[in-house]
Motif scaffolding. Structure first.
Motif, PDB file in Angstrom:
ATOM      1  N   LEU A  51       0.860  -1.183   0.000  1.00  0.00           N
ATOM      2  CA  LEU A  51       0.000   0.000   0.000  1.00  0.00           C
ATOM      3  C   LEU A  51       0.894   1.231   0.000  1.00  0.00           C
ATOM      4  CD1 LEU A  51      -1.133  -2.180   2.464  1.00  0.00           C
ATOM      5  CD2 LEU A  51      -3.170  -0.845   1.964  1.00  0.00           C
ATOM      6  N   VAL A  78       3.713   0.401   2.438  1.00  0.00           N
ATOM      7  CA  VAL A  78       3.340  -0.393   3.609  1.00  0.00           C
ATOM      8  C   VAL A  78       3.100  -1.814   3.118  1.00  0.00           C
ATOM      9  CG1 VAL A  78       1.542  -0.745   5.348  1.00  0.00           C
ATOM     10  CG2 VAL A  78       2.282   1.583   4.767  1.00  0.00           C
ATOM     11  N   VAL A  79       3.685  -2.779   3.796  1.00  0.00           N
ATOM     12  CA  VAL A  79       3.507  -4.174   3.386  1.00  0.00           C
ATOM     13  C   VAL A  79       2.553  -4.853   4.346  1.00  0.00           C
ATOM     14  CG1 VAL A  79       4.674  -6.373   3.006  1.00  0.00           C
ATOM     15  CG2 VAL A  79       5.861  -4.234   2.490  1.00  0.00           C
ATOM     16  N   GLN A  80       1.603  -5.568   3.805  1.00  0.00           N
ATOM     17  CA  GLN A  80       0.703  -6.353   4.641  1.00  0.00           C
ATOM     18  C   GLN A  80       0.517  -7.730   4.024  1.00  0.00           C
ATOM     19  OE1 GLN A  80      -2.485  -4.870   6.764  1.00  0.00           O
ATOM     20  NE2 GLN A  80      -3.744  -6.672   6.567  1.00  0.00           N
ATOM     21  N   ILE A  81       0.630  -8.742   4.863  1.00  0.00           N
ATOM     22  CA  ILE A  81       0.357 -10.118   4.426  1.00  0.00           C
ATOM     23  C   ILE A  81      -1.029 -10.488   4.916  1.00  0.00           C
ATOM     24  CG2 ILE A  81       1.075 -12.520   4.612  1.00  0.00           C
ATOM     25  CD1 ILE A  81       3.941 -11.463   5.072  1.00  0.00           C
ATOM     26  N   SER A  82      -1.891 -10.866   3.971  1.00  0.00           N
ATOM     27  CA  SER A  82      -3.281 -11.177   4.315  1.00  0.00           C
ATOM     28  C   SER A  82      -3.664 -12.555   3.816  1.00  0.00           C
ATOM     29  CB  SER A  82      -4.229 -10.160   3.659  1.00  0.00           C
ATOM     30  OG  SER A  82      -4.021  -8.857   4.142  1.00  0.00           O
ATOM     31  N   GLU A  83      -4.706 -13.083   4.440  1.00  0.00           N
ATOM     32  CA  GLU A  83      -5.302 -14.342   3.972  1.00  0.00           C
ATOM     33  C   GLU A  83      -6.659 -14.011   3.379  1.00  0.00           C
ATOM     34  OE1 GLU A  83      -5.769 -17.187   7.106  1.00  0.00           O
ATOM     35  OE2 GLU A  83      -6.939 -18.559   5.851  1.00  0.00           O
ATOM     36  N   ILE A  84      -6.942 -14.563   2.210  1.00  0.00           N
ATOM     37  CA  ILE A  84      -8.241 -14.312   1.576  1.00  0.00           C
ATOM     38  C   ILE A  84      -9.311 -15.146   2.279  1.00  0.00           C
ATOM     39  CG2 ILE A  84      -9.586 -14.535  -0.544  1.00  0.00           C
ATOM     40  CD1 ILE A  84      -7.003 -14.065  -2.106  1.00  0.00           C
ATOM     41  N   GLN A  90     -11.800   3.867   1.431  1.00  0.00           N
ATOM     42  CA  GLN A  90     -11.060   4.340   0.260  1.00  0.00           C
ATOM     43  C   GLN A  90     -11.800   3.915  -1.000  1.00  0.00           C
ATOM     44  OE1 GLN A  90      -7.004   4.611  -0.032  1.00  0.00           O
ATOM     45  NE2 GLN A  90      -6.868   4.151  -2.193  1.00  0.00           N
ATOM     46  N   HIS A 111      -1.987  -6.022  -5.054  1.00  0.00           N
ATOM     47  CA  HIS A 111      -2.245  -7.317  -4.420  1.00  0.00           C
ATOM     48  C   HIS A 111      -1.447  -8.367  -5.167  1.00  0.00           C
ATOM     49  CE1 HIS A 111      -5.923  -5.292  -2.834  1.00  0.00           C
ATOM     50  NE2 HIS A 111      -5.904  -4.727  -4.033  1.00  0.00           N
ATOM     51  N   VAL A 125      -1.907 -10.909  -9.870  1.00  0.00           N
ATOM     52  CA  VAL A 125      -1.637  -9.560  -9.386  1.00  0.00           C
ATOM     53  C   VAL A 125      -2.853  -8.677  -9.683  1.00  0.00           C
ATOM     54  CG1 VAL A 125       0.856  -9.741  -9.812  1.00  0.00           C
ATOM     55  CG2 VAL A 125      -0.616  -8.713 -11.553  1.00  0.00           C
ATOM     56  N   ALA A 126      -3.006  -7.650  -8.876  1.00  0.00           N
ATOM     57  CA  ALA A 126      -4.046  -6.656  -9.125  1.00  0.00           C
ATOM     58  C   ALA A 126      -3.524  -5.320  -8.634  1.00  0.00           C
ATOM     59  CB  ALA A 126      -5.337  -7.029  -8.410  1.00  0.00           C
ATOM     60  N   LEU A 185      -5.512  -2.900 -12.873  1.00  0.00           N
ATOM     61  CA  LEU A 185      -4.964  -4.182 -13.341  1.00  0.00           C
ATOM     62  C   LEU A 185      -5.618  -5.252 -12.498  1.00  0.00           C
ATOM     63  CD1 LEU A 185      -2.497  -4.394 -15.371  1.00  0.00           C
ATOM     64  CD2 LEU A 185      -1.111  -4.985 -13.385  1.00  0.00           C
ATOM     65  N   ASP A 186      -6.083  -6.316 -13.149  1.00  0.00           N
ATOM     66  CA  ASP A 186      -6.753  -7.374 -12.387  1.00  0.00           C
ATOM     67  C   ASP A 186      -6.576  -8.710 -13.091  1.00  0.00           C
ATOM     68  OD1 ASP A 186      -8.131  -8.504 -10.365  1.00  0.00           O
ATOM     69  OD2 ASP A 186     -10.108  -7.970 -11.141  1.00  0.00           O
ATOM     70  N   ILE A 189      -2.667   0.589  -4.402  1.00  0.00           N
ATOM     71  CA  ILE A 189      -2.608  -0.633  -3.602  1.00  0.00           C
ATOM     72  C   ILE A 189      -2.426  -1.775  -4.587  1.00  0.00           C
ATOM     73  CG2 ILE A 189      -3.851  -2.169  -2.022  1.00  0.00           C
ATOM     74  CD1 ILE A 189      -5.500   0.261  -1.100  1.00  0.00           C
ATOM     75  N   VAL A 224     -12.939 -10.370   1.010  1.00  0.00           N
ATOM     76  CA  VAL A 224     -12.483 -10.050   2.358  1.00  0.00           C
ATOM     77  C   VAL A 224     -11.097 -10.644   2.574  1.00  0.00           C
ATOM     78  CG1 VAL A 224     -12.851 -10.410   4.836  1.00  0.00           C
ATOM     79  CG2 VAL A 224     -14.808  -9.945   3.351  1.00  0.00           C
ATOM     80  N   ASP A 225     -10.175  -9.806   3.032  1.00  0.00           N
ATOM     81  CA  ASP A 225      -8.836 -10.252   3.412  1.00  0.00           C
ATOM     82  C   ASP A 225      -8.675 -10.107   4.918  1.00  0.00           C
ATOM     83  OD1 ASP A 225      -8.309 -10.343   0.678  1.00  0.00           O
ATOM     84  OD2 ASP A 225      -7.448  -8.331   0.657  1.00  0.00           O
ATOM     85  N   LYS A 226      -8.049 -11.103   5.518  1.00  0.00           N
ATOM     86  CA  LYS A 226      -7.739 -11.061   6.951  1.00  0.00           C
ATOM     87  C   LYS A 226      -6.256 -10.756   7.121  1.00  0.00           C
ATOM     88  CE  LYS A 226      -7.471 -14.361  10.806  1.00  0.00           C
ATOM     89  NZ  LYS A 226      -7.713 -15.791  11.131  1.00  0.00           N
ATOM     90  N   GLY A 227      -5.909  -9.694   7.843  1.00  0.00           N
ATOM     91  CA  GLY A 227      -4.512  -9.324   8.042  1.00  0.00           C
ATOM     92  C   GLY A 227      -3.788 -10.315   8.922  1.00  0.00           C
ATOM     93  N   LEU A 228      -2.647 -10.822   8.437  1.00  0.00           N
ATOM     94  CA  LEU A 228      -1.853 -11.789   9.202  1.00  0.00           C
ATOM     95  C   LEU A 228      -0.619 -11.142   9.808  1.00  0.00           C
ATOM     96  CD1 LEU A 228      -1.833 -14.898   6.809  1.00  0.00           C
ATOM     97  CD2 LEU A 228      -3.410 -14.397   8.696  1.00  0.00           C
ATOM     98  N   ALA A 229       0.056 -10.283   9.042  1.00  0.00           N
ATOM     99  CA  ALA A 229       1.333  -9.732   9.482  1.00  0.00           C
ATOM    100  C   ALA A 229       1.708  -8.541   8.623  1.00  0.00           C
ATOM    101  CB  ALA A 229       2.420 -10.801   9.380  1.00  0.00           C
ATOM    102  N   TYR A 248      -4.404   5.876   0.259  1.00  0.00           N
ATOM    103  CA  TYR A 248      -3.319   5.289  -0.543  1.00  0.00           C
ATOM    104  C   TYR A 248      -3.482   5.680  -2.016  1.00  0.00           C
ATOM    105  CZ  TYR A 248      -2.761   2.684   3.738  1.00  0.00           C
ATOM    106  OH  TYR A 248      -2.581   2.369   5.063  1.00  0.00           O
TER     107      TYR A 248
END
Lengths: 99, 99
Positions: A2, A90-96, B92, A57, A35-36, B98-99, A55, B37-42, A52
């Motif tokens: 981000l 900003v880096v964020q690791i997420s689970e879908i 936001q 993905h 990628v997106a 791009l997708d 962003i 929906v994304d869940k933030g892990l780290a 932002y």
């Protein structure tokens, strides 16, 4: 990744989509699954700037797959960042959870 | 919608995915074209907390379509927020490049 909005920041969206993202895909293949890129237009309130400017993905099968791919490819990718922006992402690791 | 991480925050991911998002889809149809929906892990550094505990993406054909749908449906949606979190989300509006 981000990229926080800043009034005087530089961000070249054309370069980002047309050159940087293809580089990311080449560098992280075959681990990278998609990628997106989103371009920030506005915040929630009328006339508010977006949080932002961009962003992106990057999709991987697992955190482990991401980390392994990034270990060997990160230098090539990080070295290209000044070519399109002076913003520190900003880096964020997420689970879908839902898609 | 981005939900900033806070150490003592409450966020019920099950309720969010199983009840709130279906409510959002019912309320904003037919304008809404998709949700994720994304869940933030780290974060990016080892052991770093994520910037956001949850990020949801609502897809519309245009900003105008979003605003019209949200004008009439926002009250129903906003009233449900305390049922899953005490975090104030960051809003936001983005354009998909791009997708």
């Amino acid at each position: 990744m981000l990229y926080p909005y800043r009034v005087d920041a530089r961000f070249d969206m054309d370069y980002y989509c047309d050159s940087h993202m293809p580089l990311v895909q080449r560098t992280l293949k075959p681990a990278i699954k998609g990628v997106a890129v989103d371009k920030g237009l506005a915040g929630g309130a009328p006339g508010e700037a977006p949080s932002y400017v961009a962003i992106c993905h990057l999709l991987f099968d697992s955190v482990d797959a991401f980390q392994k791919a990034f270990e060997s490819g990160s230098e090539t990718i990080l070295r290209d960042i000044p070519n399109y922006t002076d913003i520190e992402p900003v880096v964020q690791i997420s689970e879908i959870m839902l898609d």
